[in-house]
Design a protein around this motif. Structure first.
Motif, PDB file in Angstrom:
ATOM      1  N   ALA A  23      -8.639   4.341  -4.781  1.00  0.00           N
ATOM      2  CA  ALA A  23      -7.632   5.134  -5.488  1.00  0.00           C
ATOM      3  C   ALA A  23      -6.405   5.371  -4.615  1.00  0.00           C
ATOM      4  O   ALA A  23      -5.264   5.297  -5.092  1.00  0.00           O
ATOM      5  N   ALA A  24      -6.624   5.641  -3.333  1.00  0.00           N
ATOM      6  CA  ALA A  24      -5.504   5.894  -2.426  1.00  0.00           C
ATOM      7  C   ALA A  24      -4.639   4.648  -2.258  1.00  0.00           C
ATOM      8  O   ALA A  24      -3.403   4.715  -2.344  1.00  0.00           O
ATOM      9  N   LEU A  25      -5.275   3.505  -2.032  1.00  0.00           N
ATOM     10  CA  LEU A  25      -4.516   2.273  -1.811  1.00  0.00           C
ATOM     11  C   LEU A  25      -3.749   1.854  -3.061  1.00  0.00           C
ATOM     12  O   LEU A  25      -2.578   1.467  -2.985  1.00  0.00           O
ATOM     13  N   TRP A  26      -4.409   1.931  -4.220  1.00  0.00           N
ATOM     14  CA  TRP A  26      -3.714   1.527  -5.448  1.00  0.00           C
ATOM     15  C   TRP A  26      -2.593   2.510  -5.779  1.00  0.00           C
ATOM     16  O   TRP A  26      -1.532   2.108  -6.262  1.00  0.00           O
ATOM     17  N   GLY A  27      -2.804   3.780  -5.481  1.00  0.00           N
ATOM     18  CA  GLY A  27      -1.754   4.770  -5.706  1.00  0.00           C
ATOM     19  C   GLY A  27      -0.531   4.507  -4.843  1.00  0.00           C
ATOM     20  O   GLY A  27       0.614   4.637  -5.303  1.00  0.00           O
ATOM     21  N   ILE A  28      -0.752   4.120  -3.587  1.00  0.00           N
ATOM     22  CA  ILE A  28       0.366   3.778  -2.697  1.00  0.00           C
ATOM     23  C   ILE A  28       1.086   2.537  -3.215  1.00  0.00           C
ATOM     24  O   ILE A  28       2.322   2.465  -3.201  1.00  0.00           O
ATOM     25  N   HIS A  29       0.317   1.567  -3.685  1.00  0.00           N
ATOM     26  CA  HIS A  29       0.913   0.359  -4.267  1.00  0.00           C
ATOM     27  C   HIS A  29       1.826   0.713  -5.439  1.00  0.00           C
ATOM     28  O   HIS A  29       2.951   0.197  -5.545  1.00  0.00           O
ATOM     29  N   GLU A  30       1.376   1.612  -6.301  1.00  0.00           N
ATOM     30  CA  GLU A  30       2.189   2.017  -7.454  1.00  0.00           C
ATOM     31  C   GLU A  30       3.460   2.734  -7.000  1.00  0.00           C
ATOM     32  O   GLU A  30       4.529   2.570  -7.609  1.00  0.00           O
ATOM     33  N   GLU A  31       3.367   3.523  -5.937  1.00  0.00           N
ATOM     34  CA  GLU A  31       4.548   4.216  -5.415  1.00  0.00           C
ATOM     35  C   GLU A  31       5.576   3.219  -4.880  1.00  0.00           C
ATOM     36  O   GLU A  31       6.780   3.356  -5.114  1.00  0.00           O
ATOM     37  N   VAL A  32       5.099   2.202  -4.146  1.00  0.00           N
ATOM     38  CA  VAL A  32       6.024   1.207  -3.590  1.00  0.00           C
ATOM     39  C   VAL A  32       6.690   0.410  -4.704  1.00  0.00           C
ATOM     40  O   VAL A  32       7.883   0.081  -4.636  1.00  0.00           O
ATOM     41  N   LYS A  33       5.942   0.118  -5.757  1.00  0.00           N
ATOM     42  CA  LYS A  33       6.491  -0.661  -6.872  1.00  0.00           C
ATOM     43  C   LYS A  33       7.687   0.032  -7.526  1.00  0.00           C
ATOM     44  O   LYS A  33       8.562  -0.634  -8.096  1.00  0.00           O
ATOM     45  N   LYS A  34       7.740   1.349  -7.453  1.00  0.00           N
ATOM     46  CA  LYS A  34       8.834   2.083  -8.088  1.00  0.00           C
ATOM     47  C   LYS A  34      10.188   1.710  -7.481  1.00  0.00           C
ATOM     48  O   LYS A  34      11.211   1.722  -8.174  1.00  0.00           O
ATOM     49  N   VAL A  35      10.194   1.396  -6.184  1.00  0.00           N
ATOM     50  CA  VAL A  35      11.448   1.001  -5.528  1.00  0.00           C
ATOM     51  C   VAL A  35      11.444  -0.483  -5.155  1.00  0.00           C
ATOM     52  O   VAL A  35      12.486  -1.045  -4.824  1.00  0.00           O
ATOM     53  N   GLY A  36      10.259  -1.096  -5.199  1.00  0.00           N
ATOM     54  CA  GLY A  36      10.149  -2.518  -4.893  1.00  0.00           C
ATOM     55  C   GLY A  36       9.756  -2.778  -3.451  1.00  0.00           C
ATOM     56  O   GLY A  36      10.169  -2.051  -2.545  1.00  0.00           O
ATOM     57  N   TYR A  37       8.946  -3.808  -3.255  1.00  0.00           N
ATOM     58  CA  TYR A  37       8.574  -4.217  -1.903  1.00  0.00           C
ATOM     59  C   TYR A  37       9.774  -4.882  -1.239  1.00  0.00           C
ATOM     60  O   TYR A  37      10.421  -5.747  -1.827  1.00  0.00           O
ATOM     61  N   ALA A  38      10.064  -4.479  -0.004  1.00  0.00           N
ATOM     62  CA  ALA A  38      11.232  -5.006   0.705  1.00  0.00           C
ATOM     63  C   ALA A  38      10.950  -6.353   1.360  1.00  0.00           C
ATOM     64  O   ALA A  38      11.870  -7.140   1.580  1.00  0.00           O
ATOM     65  N   GLN A  39       9.687  -6.615   1.704  1.00  0.00           N
ATOM     66  CA  GLN A  39       9.329  -7.819   2.451  1.00  0.00           C
ATOM     67  C   GLN A  39       8.536  -8.775   1.562  1.00  0.00           C
ATOM     68  O   GLN A  39       7.544  -8.388   0.942  1.00  0.00           O
ATOM     69  N   ARG A 240       4.948   4.609   4.319  1.00  0.00           N
ATOM     70  CA  ARG A 240       6.072   4.244   5.188  1.00  0.00           C
ATOM     71  C   ARG A 240       5.956   2.782   5.615  1.00  0.00           C
ATOM     72  O   ARG A 240       6.956   2.044   5.624  1.00  0.00           O
ATOM     73  N   ILE A 241       4.759   2.363   5.962  1.00  0.00           N
ATOM     74  CA  ILE A 241       4.544   0.970   6.370  1.00  0.00           C
ATOM     75  C   ILE A 241       4.868   0.021   5.225  1.00  0.00           C
ATOM     76  O   ILE A 241       5.600  -0.964   5.385  1.00  0.00           O
ATOM     77  N   GLU A 242       4.325   0.314   4.045  1.00  0.00           N
ATOM     78  CA  GLU A 242       4.468  -0.603   2.917  1.00  0.00           C
ATOM     79  C   GLU A 242       5.895  -0.648   2.382  1.00  0.00           C
ATOM     80  O   GLU A 242       6.327  -1.664   1.834  1.00  0.00           O
ATOM     81  N   LEU A 243       6.639   0.439   2.525  1.00  0.00           N
ATOM     82  CA  LEU A 243       8.036   0.448   2.089  1.00  0.00           C
ATOM     83  C   LEU A 243       8.943  -0.335   3.028  1.00  0.00           C
ATOM     84  O   LEU A 243      10.039  -0.749   2.645  1.00  0.00           O
ATOM     85  N   SER A 244       8.487  -0.558   4.245  1.00  0.00           N
ATOM     86  CA  SER A 244       9.348  -1.122   5.281  1.00  0.00           C
ATOM     87  C   SER A 244       9.519  -2.630   5.149  1.00  0.00           C
ATOM     88  O   SER A 244       8.786  -3.315   4.420  1.00  0.00           O
ATOM     89  N   LEU A 245      10.490  -3.141   5.915  1.00  0.00           N
ATOM     90  CA  LEU A 245      10.734  -4.580   5.992  1.00  0.00           C
ATOM     91  C   LEU A 245       9.741  -5.299   6.900  1.00  0.00           C
ATOM     92  O   LEU A 245       9.682  -6.532   6.907  1.00  0.00           O
ATOM     93  N   LEU A 253      -2.171  -5.220  -0.928  1.00  0.00           N
ATOM     94  CA  LEU A 253      -3.045  -5.876  -1.905  1.00  0.00           C
ATOM     95  C   LEU A 253      -4.037  -6.815  -1.227  1.00  0.00           C
ATOM     96  O   LEU A 253      -5.163  -6.988  -1.712  1.00  0.00           O
ATOM     97  N   ALA A 254      -3.646  -7.410  -0.099  1.00  0.00           N
ATOM     98  CA  ALA A 254      -4.610  -8.220   0.656  1.00  0.00           C
ATOM     99  C   ALA A 254      -5.705  -7.335   1.238  1.00  0.00           C
ATOM    100  O   ALA A 254      -6.864  -7.758   1.352  1.00  0.00           O
ATOM    101  N   HIS A 255      -5.359  -6.110   1.617  1.00  0.00           N
ATOM    102  CA  HIS A 255      -6.361  -5.148   2.069  1.00  0.00           C
ATOM    103  C   HIS A 255      -7.395  -4.912   0.965  1.00  0.00           C
ATOM    104  O   HIS A 255      -8.606  -4.929   1.205  1.00  0.00           O
ATOM    105  N   ILE A 256      -6.929  -4.715  -0.250  1.00  0.00           N
ATOM    106  CA  ILE A 256      -7.832  -4.455  -1.374  1.00  0.00           C
ATOM    107  C   ILE A 256      -8.759  -5.645  -1.629  1.00  0.00           C
ATOM    108  O   ILE A 256      -9.888  -5.473  -2.100  1.00  0.00           O
TER     109      ILE A 256
END
Length: 433
Positions: A23-39, A240-245, A253-256
């Motif tokens: 739940a934590a990992l997928w929730g973070i993924h959904e948060e990053v999707k709101k602004v888009g993955y930078a890398q 912070r890590i996932e939002l970064s470049l 998602l590879a973690h999952i």
């Protein structure tokens, strides 16, 4: 798989309401999707573990005998894959002892030990090379506040795996073109010494550099693989890590993809063909043993019958989506364990048929001393890859895909778990003959 969000979501859907880590990992993924993955580039250091299937087979085989064993997959690990350095060092040790004559038993030895029979192991070099390739793919620094780019190891505090991590770090510094590498404890040091710029560069501010900052090219995750690490601060750090470049090793998602529910989903008819050609899918499928979900599907109903029957459960293992060893439930203990937890939690587990490996006699040296007897082994194959996110038609473009090396772990045949760091076995070297 890591670039096929829809397929991955279906594979872990049952976990999200009941598993805090998922739940934590997928929730973070959904948060990053709101602004888009930078890398768009990701890197992975993976390890696929196998055991021989062939109970009753005796080694060494006589010249006229044919092998009736087959290789079966135990699990596929995509996150914080440990043991590479230890396996490298143990192989070096066995080759050294062979050179010095330590294994020279003359005519009394049933299997001669020679250097040709002991494969070399270059895990440290190959894993460092993978991270160096990702560092190079990141390119030059973007932030004017940074003095250089560097790989950042995110590690657990008071970490007993430090001896497995440090040699990879040293190997990065020791390359012909050195790759600067630093460490940050999760969560304390990381929260204190990193910042995310408006343009999403991840900066590391180690106190020994004063006011200077380092731009993180690659985040190598060796921590944050347990649910309790994702409290409010843990989630903030991973976001912070996932939002970064920075290029992540691995991506979220590879973690999952390391979850046992994903391994289970791949055994379903047609699942492998979603990712591989029919020919390759057939080869991979031959390494699978039966794995069942414990959900409300028809297959899940059959699994529940097997898992709750004291006799039928003997040949199975109950596995959660957790890493680090020591979490599985075996055979006769499965019915009682399931009876002790709410039935709504059962779908957090998968039921896997036990592999029946051949046993050989060997000597194990551990912190408990020297012991001998029947042992069984598990072979881990490290893979390293670098890929770029693709389009809807092509999920990703593979930039690098290599075999990174191997590890061999050996334990007494009457021990269920296989985790060296938790005392369930020893690192070993295969003797080829």
């Amino acid at each position: 798989m890591a670039e096929d969000e829809e397929w991955l979501f279906e594979a872990i859907r049952d976990l999200l309401p009941i598993d805090p880590l998922a739940a934590a990992l997928w929730g973070i993924h959904e948060e990053v999707k709101k602004v888009g993955y930078a890398q768009k580039i990701s890197v992975g250091i993976f390890r696929s573990d196998y055991m021989l299937q062939g109970s009753g087979v005796e080694f060494p085989l006589r010249p006229e005998e044919k092998s009736v064993v087959s290789m079966k997959q135990v699990e596929f690990n995509t996150f914080s894959c440990a043991g590479g350095t230890h396996a490298n060092k143990v192989a070096d040790m066995h080759r050294y002892l062979t050179r010095t004559g330590a294994y020279d038993a003359g005519d009394e030895s049933p299997i001669p030990v020679s250097l040709d029979a002991l494969p070399r192991n270059n895990n440290v070099e190959s894993l460092a090379k993978c991270l160096a390739s990702a560092h190079e793919a990141y390119g030059p620094k973007r932030s004017t506040a940074a003095v250089q780019t560097a790989v950042l190891f995110v590690v657990q505090p008071n970490n007993f795996n430090i001896a497995d991590e440090r040699p990879i770090e040293y190997a990065l510094w020791d390359r012909d073109v050195p790759v600067p590498s630093y460490r940050a404890d999760f969560p304390g040091d990381f929260l204190q010494y990193t910042t995310l710029t408006d343009s999403r560069e991840l900066l590391f501010h180690p106190p020994w550099l004063g006011s200077k900052a380092v731009e993180v090219s690659v985040v190598y995750m060796r921590a944050a693989y347990e649910g309790h690490e994702y409290d409010k601060v843990g989630k903030e750090i991973r976001l912070r890590i996932e939002l970064s470049l920075a290029i992540k090793c691995p991506s979220l998602l590879a973690h999952i993809c390391t979850f046992k529910k994903v391994q289970c989903a791949l055994t379903a008819p047609g699942a492998l063909e979603h990712f591989l050609s029919p020919e390759k899918a057939d080869i991979v499928r031959r390494t699978f043993v039966p794995i069942y979900p414990l959900n409300r599907s028809e297959t899940g109903a059959r699994a529940r019958e097997l898992a709750t029957d004291p006799r039928l459960s003997q040949n199975y293992i109950l596995k959660p989506s957790l890493e680090g060893g020591g979490h599985n439930i075996y055979g006769k203990d499965i019915p009682g364990f399931l009876a002790s937890i709410p039935e709504t939690k059962w779908s957090a587990y998968i039921l896997m048929k036990r592999i029946q490996p051949p046993s050989v006699v060997n000597v194990l040296l551990s912190s408990l001393g020297v012991d001998s007897g029947g042992v069984i082994s598990e072979l881990g194959i490290f893979g390293t890859c670098l890929w770029r996110k693709g389009t809807e038609k092509t999920h990703c473009k593979m930039l690098q895909n290599t075999v990174g090396g191997w590890s061999l772990k050996t334990k007494h045949e009457d021990v269920n778990e296989m985790s060296v760091v938790k005392g369930y076995g020893c690192f070993d070297t295969p003797l080829l003959f």
